[in-house]
Design a protein around this motif. Sequence first.
Motif, PDB file in Angstrom:
ATOM      1  N   UNK A 115      36.844  28.868  26.744  1.00  0.00           N
ATOM      2  CA  UNK A 115      36.969  28.526  28.165  1.00  0.00           C
ATOM      3  C   UNK A 115      37.739  29.608  28.910  1.00  0.00           C
ATOM      4  N   UNK A 116      38.838  30.067  28.327  1.00  0.00           N
ATOM      5  CA  UNK A 116      39.649  31.105  28.965  1.00  0.00           C
ATOM      6  C   UNK A 116      38.842  32.379  29.180  1.00  0.00           C
ATOM      7  N   UNK A 117      38.109  32.793  28.170  1.00  0.00           N
ATOM      8  CA  UNK A 117      37.311  34.016  28.284  1.00  0.00           C
ATOM      9  C   UNK A 117      36.184  33.851  29.313  1.00  0.00           C
ATOM     10  N   UNK A 118      35.562  32.669  29.352  1.00  0.00           N
ATOM     11  CA  UNK A 118      34.451  32.440  30.288  1.00  0.00           C
ATOM     12  C   UNK A 118      34.934  32.515  31.735  1.00  0.00           C
ATOM     13  N   UNK A 119      36.070  31.855  32.025  1.00  0.00           N
ATOM     14  CA  UNK A 119      36.592  31.876  33.396  1.00  0.00           C
ATOM     15  C   UNK A 119      37.075  33.274  33.754  1.00  0.00           C
ATOM     16  N   UNK A 120      37.668  33.978  32.793  1.00  0.00           N
ATOM     17  CA  UNK A 120      38.099  35.360  33.041  1.00  0.00           C
ATOM     18  C   UNK A 120      36.914  36.253  33.387  1.00  0.00           C
ATOM     19  N   UNK A 121      35.823  36.114  32.637  1.00  0.00           N
ATOM     20  CA  UNK A 121      34.618  36.892  32.920  1.00  0.00           C
ATOM     21  C   UNK A 121      34.110  36.607  34.328  1.00  0.00           C
ATOM     22  N   UNK A 122      34.094  35.349  34.713  1.00  0.00           N
ATOM     23  CA  UNK A 122      33.656  34.991  36.062  1.00  0.00           C
ATOM     24  C   UNK A 122      34.556  35.639  37.114  1.00  0.00           C
ATOM     25  N   UNK A 123      35.862  35.595  36.897  1.00  0.00           N
ATOM     26  CA  UNK A 123      36.794  36.171  37.867  1.00  0.00           C
ATOM     27  C   UNK A 123      36.639  37.687  37.951  1.00  0.00           C
ATOM     28  N   UNK A 124      36.315  38.315  36.838  1.00  0.00           N
ATOM     29  CA  UNK A 124      36.052  39.755  36.874  1.00  0.00           C
ATOM     30  C   UNK A 124      34.809  40.057  37.704  1.00  0.00           C
ATOM     31  N   UNK A 125      33.800  39.184  37.589  1.00  0.00           N
ATOM     32  CA  UNK A 125      32.591  39.375  38.399  1.00  0.00           C
ATOM     33  C   UNK A 125      32.916  39.285  39.880  1.00  0.00           C
TER      34      UNK A 125
END
Length: 539
Positions: A82-92
Amino acid sequence: MWQQIYAPLGNIYLSALGAAVPILFFLIALTVLKLQGLVAAVVTLVISAAVSLFLFGMPAEKILSAAVFGIASGLWPIGYIVLMAVWLYKLAVKSGKFEVIRGSIATISEDQRVQVVLIAFCFGGFLEGAAGFGVPIAICAALLVELGFRPVKAAMLCLLANAASGAYGAIGIPVLVGAQQGGVDLADMSLVMIAIVQLSTLFVPTLLVLVLDGFRGVRETWPVLVLIGGLFSGVQSVTLYLLGPELTDIGAPLVSMGALALFMQVWRPRHIYREAGAPPMSDRRWPLKQVIAAWSPFYILTGVILVWSLPAFKGLFAVGGPLADTVLRLAIPHLHLAVQETPPIAAAVRDLPAIWSVALVGAPGTAILISAILTTLLSSRLSLPAAGRQLVQTVAELWRPLAMICLIMAVAYIANFSGASSSIGLGLAETGRLFPLISPVIGWLGVFITGSVVNSNTLFAHLQSVTASQIGISQALLVAANTSGGVMAKLISPQSIAIAAGAVGQVGNESAIMRTTLTYSLALLAYVCVWTFALSFLL
């Protein structure tokens, strides 16, 4: 060694009712008492420990060990993913790609009813098939907020859309585990899944639009709803029948997204629907090269996740594999092989393993981490230090929902190792020939407790199969019913609610999300129950 007791009160119905107290409290805490998710989880954990200690007689050190095991499993792999998925979204978002993403979506349609079908239903289904573990809810809910949807509604719509794809998860694992644990033929179970789940999948896009814009929305968008509902469910059914469950959530979403994009070039609704307060969509049309670059975080994610899902890649980390040393396997003291499961939950008395596996490289979270690093390196507006700062900010924003997930996992592991979950299942199984009507409820409870259709099938598929043999109906039907009922609980499972709340910035407002989805979860469960009961006379 401690052996589970499933009827400590001498009556399986009373024992099951006692075992259900923590679940009932958590539902009431979020819907009636309107407690914050983290507070409700803490109190539920205390109640669960008390029930296991005083009712089921589980030794205190084993309760503590089960809680630690659950918290650890909540951190890895679930929290990590979950942490990695939300981080990836925020990077986008940080990379500035979202203006182009919004523009590309507007090219398909500015109508938010169409957008919710495209993002929550189609794209969310694809992410479920590629990654699972809450990734589609986290990413799609955040996407909808960026497109102008209100946060709680965005979270609810993505949870509701998951009812169409959650049964098959990442590469069909829920169905594969159900068939294995229940001892049924995979082809037979796939056919029953077509009969139960695919019928409801036809109407999920309609339900999404109905929630968003009522019957007017359905009247104005019915060509899209018929096309995508029929195409998505039809391709899923054909895939299940010809190939099995592994690619069910890959082909159908891809075909549906392509068909929707093409259809919207020749058709548009009577009027464009926008949520109150939603910003207007840009009329700018972006070059194809920029659109492809803007969506790069998500197809990089897809590509890496698919590699991680390949059997050959997974084999690298299996016992004896060349990268087996990258998997830490830690036995939980006082719990590993120190609790015995007994019939009819198991075929014979067996010692329950309790090993926390930490796959440092092979975990899905690592695949998302690699996707985030590649996204950073390929973006001119991002740097590794900036990405690191964004990760720290993401941790600061998500620690509460991640803590809630860990506490609920502790509740789940205590319930599983104490035998409380099995007691609930056995109590429901005492209904005789009416059992097919109740069978999906067991799967629903299993997912509500554990947050996973895979875990629910691991817990209850054998019980479903044994009960089917005793009452003389199809074993594949009841194992499929366990899976199908479980999917409908993903709408309100505490883990899903926590992920959705964190993704849309509504941490502490989990009760609002729960209240909006509970009715739909119960309605879909009722459909599965009635339809399973009807099929029990035919199969």
